[in-house]
Design an enzyme around this catalytic site. Sequence first.
Site, PDB file in Angstrom:
ATOM      1  N   SER A 225       0.844  -1.192   0.000  1.00  0.00           N
ATOM      2  CA  SER A 225       0.000   0.000   0.000  1.00  0.00           C
ATOM      3  C   SER A 225       0.879   1.241   0.000  1.00  0.00           C
ATOM      4  CB  SER A 225      -0.902   0.007   1.234  1.00  0.00           C
ATOM      5  OG  SER A 225      -0.158   0.414   2.362  1.00  0.00           O
ATOM      6  N   LYS A 226       0.202   2.379  -0.085  1.00  0.00           N
ATOM      7  CA  LYS A 226       0.935   3.656  -0.112  1.00  0.00           C
ATOM      8  C   LYS A 226       1.890   3.774   1.067  1.00  0.00           C
ATOM      9  CE  LYS A 226      -1.238   6.862  -3.122  1.00  0.00           C
ATOM     10  NZ  LYS A 226      -2.711   6.820  -3.309  1.00  0.00           N
ATOM     11  N   ARG A 227       1.493   3.176   2.179  1.00  0.00           N
ATOM     12  CA  ARG A 227       2.319   3.288   3.384  1.00  0.00           C
ATOM     13  C   ARG A 227       3.670   2.595   3.226  1.00  0.00           C
ATOM     14  NH1 ARG A 227      -1.315   0.782   6.961  1.00  0.00           N
ATOM     15  NH2 ARG A 227      -2.822   1.188   5.329  1.00  0.00           N
ATOM     16  N   ASP A 228       3.780   1.727   2.234  1.00  0.00           N
ATOM     17  CA  ASP A 228       5.057   1.040   2.016  1.00  0.00           C
ATOM     18  C   ASP A 228       6.051   1.903   1.256  1.00  0.00           C
ATOM     19  OD1 ASP A 228       4.535  -1.540   3.242  1.00  0.00           O
ATOM     20  OD2 ASP A 228       2.984  -1.713   1.716  1.00  0.00           O
ATOM     21  N   GLY A 229       5.716   3.161   1.062  1.00  0.00           N
ATOM     22  CA  GLY A 229       6.664   4.052   0.391  1.00  0.00           C
ATOM     23  C   GLY A 229       6.383   4.105  -1.096  1.00  0.00           C
TER      24      GLY A 229
END
Length: 477
Positions: A246-250
């Site tokens: 997801s976006k949170r993974d960079g």
Amino acid sequence: MRLAPSPTGTLHIGTARTAVFNWLFARHCGGSFLLRIEDTDRERSKPEYTANILEGLQWLGLDWDGEPVIQSQRLEQHRAAIQRLLDSGHAYRCYASEEELAAMREQQAASKQAPRYDNRHRDLSPEQEAAYVAEGRQPVVRFRIDDARTITWTDLVRGEMRWSGADLGGDMVIARRAPADRIGDPLYNLVVVVDDAAMAISHVIRGEDHIANTAKQLLLYEALGAEPPVFAHTPLILNQEGKKLSKRDGVTSISDFRAMGYTAAALANYMTLLGWSPPEGMGERFSLKEAAAVFGFERVNRAGARFDWDKLNWLNGQVLREQGPESLREQLAPLWAARGWGLADGANPVHADPAWQRQLTELLGPSLTLLADGVEQAEPFFTTPELNDAARAQLEAAGAGAAVTALLERLPEGELDADQAQALLGEAATAAGVKKGVVMKSVRAALLGSLQGPDLLATWLLLHRSGDDRARLARCR
Ligand code: GLU
């Protein structure tokens, strides 16, 4: 085959990987790869995202056939399909208010039931409908889903699939709220089916997060009397923890990978490996075209595919080296120039000489992962580096200074070749009474300011050609 991206964000690696599989399969069977921009979410869709998506696909080499279909321009067809479903009794208007639906869900939660619409307005009498309309209520349109139905299909990746109608959350909304004499904005599952049927899509290849949608869409195909496509649900891309990326993974957007310096060839190659295993003997480095020749769903895995930076980096290094030193130099030269290396007034003219630059590229090539590494690693060849702690310690070791001095005394003004350089290192060792290894380490420290770096002899010869070796050695006498 088609890709149906929503332009509500930049081209995501998951969407791009779906594009890769669609493209490979289309090119493998000589089919078409079509694009449909699903821009019906007017608030979140932006033209710059559409531009980013098209540009990203183009950059990756995923050429599509014909003009992209713009979903928002097909609203009349979507509304007409909803009208047909209303006319045939497959759909109906539901007047339940948001408050009533919220209360219903609360009750379900309290009794630990899965949230679903309870089909309460499925069979309203004309009088009941008229009463709701008179109240000023605006209905949604819902499509009937028979709880007793079992939906089955043969998935190209996952084999025989079964889905119970009871697990689809009750009658599904296919059009948003609007006055009862109109049809509100059509929703995803309906428009996808109408458009895929209109575009004569034979295969829908998409992420497995759409499996429940497929069950709903198959019911819509049936109700609309359209032939359903074949479905292939590809595994999701997972992060290091095994969760959906997801976006949170960079970094997840293709333009970000591009900005980081990854090549299109490496990224496309890598995305192909995210869920597909090449046949025996093919290795892991291949072009999209090579993969298309042998692509099939029998080699697509069901399990999620973990994102592996090491493999992507390895592939990128491979791609850089395959291009050959001259092409690599042509790409690096502007980046070096942007740092002012070799161009500024009074700069060493050798630094701008293509032959010297090419030797430098040949020297650095094997250790490059990203093109940008060729800037960072080239720096000590263009500008004199400070000595780091390890280099300073090396040059303070017994005999090091004497060895450097002995070397300087023997250093020719003119050309130096590898054999001569080897011989000089030996002579300096003898003169200073140290091992040749000590001389080599000290020379590296003096030239590069560090004990790390590429092949020493090649490094020295390059710096000798640019006339930079003498001053660097002299500061370490
Ligand atoms: N617009 C949808 C998405 O981006 C398309 C899904 C599909 O392929 O049907 O998820």
